[in-house]
Design a protein around this motif. Structure first.
Motif, PDB file in Angstrom:
ATOM      1  N   GLN A 119      -2.531   4.328  27.542  1.00 40.13           N
ATOM      2  CA  GLN A 119      -3.520   3.329  27.106  1.00 40.13           C
ATOM      3  C   GLN A 119      -4.258   3.800  25.856  1.00 40.13           C
ATOM      4  N   ARG A 120      -4.584   5.104  25.793  1.00 42.86           N
ATOM      5  CA  ARG A 120      -5.251   5.631  24.590  1.00 42.86           C
ATOM      6  C   ARG A 120      -4.307   5.570  23.390  1.00 42.86           C
ATOM      7  N   PHE A 121      -3.028   5.885  23.621  1.00 41.39           N
ATOM      8  CA  PHE A 121      -2.050   5.748  22.541  1.00 41.39           C
ATOM      9  C   PHE A 121      -1.982   4.290  22.067  1.00 41.39           C
ATOM     10  N   TYR A 122      -1.961   3.370  23.016  1.00 43.39           N
ATOM     11  CA  TYR A 122      -1.873   1.944  22.677  1.00 43.39           C
ATOM     12  C   TYR A 122      -3.059   1.519  21.811  1.00 43.39           C
ATOM     13  N   ASP A 123      -4.234   1.960  22.203  1.00 40.45           N
ATOM     14  CA  ASP A 123      -5.443   1.620  21.441  1.00 40.45           C
ATOM     15  C   ASP A 123      -5.421   2.231  20.039  1.00 40.45           C
ATOM     16  N   ALA A 124      -4.665   3.336  19.884  1.00 45.57           N
ATOM     17  CA  ALA A 124      -4.586   4.018  18.583  1.00 45.57           C
ATOM     18  C   ALA A 124      -3.401   3.544  17.750  1.00 45.57           C
ATOM     19  N   THR A 125      -2.672   2.537  18.241  1.00 44.01           N
ATOM     20  CA  THR A 125      -1.495   2.008  17.542  1.00 44.01           C
ATOM     21  C   THR A 125      -1.861   0.700  16.850  1.00 44.01           C
ATOM     22  N   VAL A 126      -1.391   0.506  15.618  1.00 42.77           N
ATOM     23  CA  VAL A 126      -1.641  -0.758  14.921  1.00 42.77           C
ATOM     24  C   VAL A 126      -0.849  -1.867  15.618  1.00 42.77           C
ATOM     25  N   PRO A 127      -1.298  -3.111  15.538  1.00 45.75           N
ATOM     26  CA  PRO A 127      -0.490  -4.211  16.069  1.00 45.75           C
ATOM     27  C   PRO A 127       0.900  -4.203  15.424  1.00 45.75           C
ATOM     28  N   GLY A 128       1.923  -4.289  16.259  1.00 43.20           N
ATOM     29  CA  GLY A 128       3.290  -4.203  15.750  1.00 43.20           C
ATOM     30  C   GLY A 128       3.794  -2.794  15.590  1.00 43.20           C
ATOM     31  N   ILE A 141      -8.982   9.736  21.371  1.00 48.08           N
ATOM     32  CA  ILE A 141      -8.209   9.685  20.131  1.00 48.08           C
ATOM     33  C   ILE A 141      -9.045   8.955  19.093  1.00 48.08           C
ATOM     34  N   GLN A 142      -9.578   9.704  18.165  1.00 52.16           N
ATOM     35  CA  GLN A 142     -10.531   9.144  17.202  1.00 52.16           C
ATOM     36  C   GLN A 142     -10.181   9.540  15.772  1.00 52.16           C
ATOM     37  N   PHE A 143      -8.912   9.432  15.414  1.00 54.06           N
ATOM     38  CA  PHE A 143      -8.514   9.726  14.046  1.00 54.06           C
ATOM     39  C   PHE A 143      -8.923   8.567  13.132  1.00 54.06           C
ATOM     40  N   LYS A 144      -8.956   8.831  11.833  1.00 54.86           N
ATOM     41  CA  LYS A 144      -9.481   7.844  10.883  1.00 54.86           C
ATOM     42  C   LYS A 144      -8.685   6.548  10.883  1.00 54.86           C
ATOM     43  N   ARG A 145      -7.387   6.665  11.045  1.00 53.63           N
ATOM     44  CA  ARG A 145      -6.534   5.488  10.973  1.00 53.63           C
ATOM     45  C   ARG A 145      -5.760   5.302  12.271  1.00 53.63           C
ATOM     46  N   LYS A 146      -5.407   4.065  12.560  1.00 50.86           N
ATOM     47  CA  LYS A 146      -4.481   3.807  13.655  1.00 50.86           C
ATOM     48  C   LYS A 146      -3.064   4.060  13.147  1.00 50.86           C
ATOM     49  N   PHE A 147      -2.117   4.211  14.071  1.00 48.97           N
ATOM     50  CA  PHE A 147      -0.792   4.699  13.706  1.00 48.97           C
ATOM     51  C   PHE A 147       0.262   3.595  13.733  1.00 48.97           C
ATOM     52  N   ASP A 148       1.151   3.649  12.729  1.00 52.15           N
ATOM     53  CA  ASP A 148       2.330   2.786  12.715  1.00 52.15           C
ATOM     54  C   ASP A 148       3.334   3.237  13.763  1.00 52.15           C
ATOM     55  N   VAL A 149       3.441   4.555  13.946  1.00 49.68           N
ATOM     56  CA  VAL A 149       4.384   5.118  14.926  1.00 49.68           C
ATOM     57  C   VAL A 149       3.736   6.329  15.590  1.00 49.68           C
ATOM     58  N   ILE A 150       3.856   6.403  16.908  1.00 51.51           N
ATOM     59  CA  ILE A 150       3.453   7.600  17.646  1.00 51.51           C
ATOM     60  C   ILE A 150       4.676   8.129  18.389  1.00 51.51           C
ATOM     61  N   PHE A 151       5.040   9.375  18.103  1.00 48.39           N
ATOM     62  CA  PHE A 151       6.062  10.082  18.865  1.00 48.39           C
ATOM     63  C   PHE A 151       5.348  10.954  19.896  1.00 48.39           C
ATOM     64  N   ASP A 200       0.815  -1.228   0.000  1.00 45.23           N
ATOM     65  CA  ASP A 200       0.000   0.000   0.000  1.00 45.23           C
ATOM     66  C   ASP A 200       0.845   1.273   0.000  1.00 45.23           C
ATOM     67  N   LYS A 201       2.131   1.164   0.360  1.00 45.62           N
ATOM     68  CA  LYS A 201       3.053   2.311   0.353  1.00 45.62           C
ATOM     69  C   LYS A 201       2.484   3.524   1.105  1.00 45.62           C
ATOM     70  N   THR A 202       1.856   3.247   2.249  1.00 47.83           N
ATOM     71  CA  THR A 202       1.256   4.309   3.062  1.00 47.83           C
ATOM     72  C   THR A 202       1.652   4.117   4.514  1.00 47.83           C
ATOM     73  N   LEU A 203       2.265   5.139   5.098  1.00 47.31           N
ATOM     74  CA  LEU A 203       2.646   5.116   6.496  1.00 47.31           C
ATOM     75  C   LEU A 203       1.734   6.048   7.287  1.00 47.31           C
ATOM     76  N   SER A 204       1.537   5.718   8.546  1.00 46.23           N
ATOM     77  CA  SER A 204       0.705   6.546   9.419  1.00 46.23           C
ATOM     78  C   SER A 204       1.506   6.869  10.674  1.00 46.23           C
ATOM     79  N   ILE A 205       1.970   8.116  10.758  1.00 47.93           N
ATOM     80  CA  ILE A 205       2.858   8.546  11.846  1.00 47.93           C
ATOM     81  C   ILE A 205       2.276   9.791  12.505  1.00 47.93           C
ATOM     82  N   TRP A 206       2.346   9.837  13.833  1.00 44.80           N
ATOM     83  CA  TRP A 206       1.788  10.954  14.600  1.00 44.80           C
ATOM     84  C   TRP A 206       2.869  11.532  15.504  1.00 44.80           C
TER      85      TRP A 206
END
Length: 280
Positions: free
Chosen positions: A244-253, A216-226, A116-122
């Motif tokens: 915990q909210r960050f964890y719920d908003a993070t993709v598995p892995g 935290i209700q953004f459209k996508r979950k995040f690959d990386v949260i800084f 998909d060549k799409t990253l999700s970083i916050w």
């Protein structure tokens, strides 16, 4: 502490006094709404706000706190947050951390997202923008000519409108610690010694006002949260709930990066990978 010249009498005015009741009212409101714990910062509050409140026509803290709590005036709230929190950041902050991101996390993400060549970083608590721009530079450096085929846009949020205004301008005094070639590659020199972030880097960051105490209700979950050097303002229960909210908003892995000066509770759901670096 700050002092202000009385324009009528020419005498110096000392800091205003704040009563115990008004101090509790103000700090309780700030902590419950924004998570920022200022209960040990009475001297800071008085010192940083007294002169500004006089300039805005307040004769005492009580009138200001009354107005703030009654009207929830965004301008007044922004004033308080800007005065009482430090938007201190710079390029290449905690470089070893960024090097780990470049050497370990980016290759794993690129491999995972080959299709998909799409990253999700916050960048949560991005302050004046150096961090998300810095992350973008690392991504562009790693991807090279392939960067144009990827969507690497970074969400960058902060509660301070003043900080976000500066971030969007993208004008900085650059440190000597930038990697060789980055100054000419990712910046444009201005006539006054400052540099402006290049359009390709600026266009890769989406700035948005966001209060980390909100769901935290953004459209996508995040690959990386800084979220670096932000939770230092929070008490432990607030920090644990946010993690915990960050964890719920993070993709598995996915990954969660904090600063070297911070720690997560042993109860944190993330797994530690390296100093200040965690994975879901």
């Amino acid at each position: 502490m700050s002092e202000q010249l009385n324009q009528v009498s020419g005498t110096l005015l000392g800091p205003m006094e704040i009563s115990d009741i008004d101090f509790r009212r103000l700090t309780t409101f700030i902590q419950s709404t924004y998570g920022i714990n200022l209960v040990q910062k009475r001297q800071l509050i008085v010192g940083r706000l007294s002169a500004t409140l006089r300039q805005r026509g307040y004769n005492n803290f009580s009138d200001f706190v009354d107005h703030l709590l009654k009207n929830k005036d965004e301008e007044e709230i922004t004033l308080v947050l800007n005065k009482l929190t430090t938007n201190y950041t710079f390029f290449m902050r905690e470089k070893e951390h960024l090097d780990y991101f470049y050497q370990n996390i980016i290759p794993a993400l690129v491999k995972r997202h080959q299709r998909d060549k799409t990253l999700s970083i916050w960048s949560a608590g991005c302050s004046t923008g150096e961090e998300p721009y810095n992350i973008s530079m690392y991504l562009f450096d790693y991807l090279g000519a392939q960067a144009k085929n990827w969507d690497t846009r970074i969400l960058a949020t902060d509660i301070s409108n003043r900080a976000l205004t500066d971030a969007k301008k993208g004008i900085y005094q650059l440190p000597d610690t930038l990697p060789a070639g980055w100054k000419s590659k990712y910046f444009t020199a201005n006539g006054d010694g400052t540099h402006t972030v290049a359009p390709m880097i600026r266009d890769n960051v989406i700035f948005q006002t966001f209060n980390l105490m909100n769901p935290i209700q953004f459209k996508r979950k995040f690959d990386v949260i800084f979220c670096r050097n932000v939770m230092i303002y929070f008490d432990q229960p607030t920090k644990d709930a946010l993690v915990q909210r960050f964890y719920d908003a993070t993709v598995p892995g996915g990954y969660f990066l904090i600063s070297y000066s911070e720690n997560l509770s042993p109860k944190s759901p993330y797994k530690r990978l390296a100093p200040a670096t965690f994975q879901k």
